[in-house]
Motif scaffolding. Sequence first.
Motif, PDB file in Angstrom:
ATOM      1  N   PRO A 248      40.632  61.264  45.970  1.00 36.03           N
ATOM      2  CA  PRO A 248      39.226  61.696  45.897  1.00 36.03           C
ATOM      3  C   PRO A 248      38.804  62.494  47.133  1.00 36.03           C
ATOM      4  CG  PRO A 248      39.354  59.364  46.467  1.00 36.03           C
ATOM      5  CD  PRO A 248      40.763  59.822  46.218  1.00 36.03           C
ATOM      6  N   PHE A 249      37.976  63.510  46.914  1.00 35.38           N
ATOM      7  CA  PHE A 249      37.404  64.324  47.997  1.00 35.38           C
ATOM      8  C   PHE A 249      35.897  64.472  47.740  1.00 35.38           C
ATOM      9  CE2 PHE A 249      41.830  65.495  48.139  1.00 35.38           C
ATOM     10  CZ  PHE A 249      42.100  65.671  49.492  1.00 35.38           C
ATOM     11  N   PRO A 250      35.086  63.490  48.129  1.00 36.82           N
ATOM     12  CA  PRO A 250      33.639  63.566  47.890  1.00 36.82           C
ATOM     13  C   PRO A 250      33.035  64.792  48.582  1.00 36.82           C
ATOM     14  CG  PRO A 250      34.295  61.350  48.550  1.00 36.82           C
ATOM     15  CD  PRO A 250      35.479  62.230  48.764  1.00 36.82           C
ATOM     16  N   PRO A 251      32.433  65.710  47.825  1.00 35.75           N
ATOM     17  CA  PRO A 251      31.916  66.947  48.437  1.00 35.75           C
ATOM     18  C   PRO A 251      30.705  66.724  49.346  1.00 35.75           C
ATOM     19  CG  PRO A 251      31.320  66.827  46.122  1.00 35.75           C
ATOM     20  CD  PRO A 251      32.255  65.691  46.380  1.00 35.75           C
ATOM     21  N   SER A 252      30.135  65.533  49.300  1.00 32.48           N
ATOM     22  CA  SER A 252      28.956  65.267  50.130  1.00 32.48           C
ATOM     23  C   SER A 252      29.304  65.182  51.608  1.00 32.48           C
ATOM     24  CB  SER A 252      28.277  63.971  49.688  1.00 32.48           C
ATOM     25  OG  SER A 252      29.182  62.879  49.769  1.00 32.48           O
ATOM     26  N   TYR A 253      30.551  64.820  51.925  1.00 28.01           N
ATOM     27  CA  TYR A 253      30.925  64.727  53.335  1.00 28.01           C
ATOM     28  C   TYR A 253      32.353  65.184  53.629  1.00 28.01           C
ATOM     29  CZ  TYR A 253      33.113  60.269  51.961  1.00 28.01           C
ATOM     30  OH  TYR A 253      33.867  59.301  51.349  1.00 28.01           O
ATOM     31  N   VAL A 254      33.087  65.660  52.619  1.00 29.68           N
ATOM     32  CA  VAL A 254      34.422  66.217  52.847  1.00 29.68           C
ATOM     33  C   VAL A 254      34.365  67.718  52.574  1.00 29.68           C
ATOM     34  CG1 VAL A 254      36.861  66.151  52.227  1.00 29.68           C
ATOM     35  CG2 VAL A 254      35.498  64.054  52.147  1.00 29.68           C
ATOM     36  N   PRO A 255      34.360  68.554  53.619  1.00 31.81           N
ATOM     37  CA  PRO A 255      34.282  70.005  53.402  1.00 31.81           C
ATOM     38  C   PRO A 255      35.553  70.565  52.805  1.00 31.81           C
ATOM     39  CG  PRO A 255      34.598  69.515  55.727  1.00 31.81           C
ATOM     40  CD  PRO A 255      34.403  68.199  55.044  1.00 31.81           C
ATOM     41  N   VAL A 256      35.388  71.583  51.964  1.00 28.42           N
ATOM     42  CA  VAL A 256      36.528  72.230  51.337  1.00 28.42           C
ATOM     43  C   VAL A 256      37.341  72.967  52.403  1.00 28.42           C
ATOM     44  CG1 VAL A 256      37.190  74.068  49.739  1.00 28.42           C
ATOM     45  CG2 VAL A 256      35.394  72.466  49.121  1.00 28.42           C
TER      46      VAL A 256
END
Length: 352
Positions: A248-256
């Motif tokens: 998982p890569f939550p976009p709320s705190y993991v930048p692309v």
Amino acid sequence: MKWSTLCPFSCLPQLLTIHISYLLQVWVLHFKQLHDWWLLGYKHEQKQKIHNFLKVIVDKMSLKWLSLLLLLQLTCYFSSGRCGKVLVWPMEYSHWINMKIILEELVSRGHEVTVLTSPAAVVVDVNKSSTIKFEIFPASITKDDFENFFQQLLTEWIQGAKDSFWTKITTAQNIFSGLSDVSLKLCKDAILNKKFMTKLQESRFDVVLADPVIPCGELVAEILNIPLVYSLRFSPGYSIEKFGGKLPFPPSYVPVVMSELSDHMTFTERVKNMLYVVFLDFWFQTFNEKKWNQFYSEALGRPTTLFETMGKADMWLIRNYWDFDFPRPLLPNFEFIGGFHCKPAKPLPKVT
């Protein structure tokens, strides 16, 4: 992970120790019961003499059995374990340089390493290593074509380093689209070569080590029915890790990746990061999935997809330090191995 690889022959002494110990306990218990029943008809003095005599026999036999058990246990503890046979599906250039360090360490520990390559390989040179074995399969592309493709790829990537995120992503899409087609040709050359695949099956390898940036290692592992280990730094948009490894890569705190955002984002930056994620997930393709899915389904004789096959990897070795990366959820089969290529510094020469 297959049980045959989890419990190799090196653990047999432990199994024998447990089994013999159990039999010994059962035998002593039955012997004591027989001993008590047999002494019922004797007087006290006779019972005591017989009891002492039998006790000496049991003690001596127990000592011999315990010595045998101890010897078996020591052979298990001090054995070096069973050396395995590692099959490798490599990537070119810096990817190969990093993977080669892992392979050389495996060889130094007694494992047998075999690298799958073709005459089109550029950096993977079969003449530069005397400890690593190579299995060469005929390829439908030439070395010059392969090298020219990578030179063009690197030129486009370097020239676009200072461009905006959208320009870099467009450039990356063109690069990976070409890489996907070239990789698929090489994969078909290996998999559809029945004589070559039969030779691999007869060699009885224990594990496949592959770089997922250039697919096919997972298909080889699936056909050979052996475990799969990946070595990876990152993929554009974390697509391989996300859809293949289910990370998982939550976009709320993991930048692309390549977005140049940090893990401390404002509301506007989070919206921007979310747009990047949607774009990369639904438009950007690291591989031509339609072609790969079709080929994998034909090769395995059942409907499947590239990412479904990738998802069967037993271990993902991430070539980075965990504290150099942004905080995010991790899975148990993802292991950071940053710095594995580093060696102890040599002492400086003394100044006279």
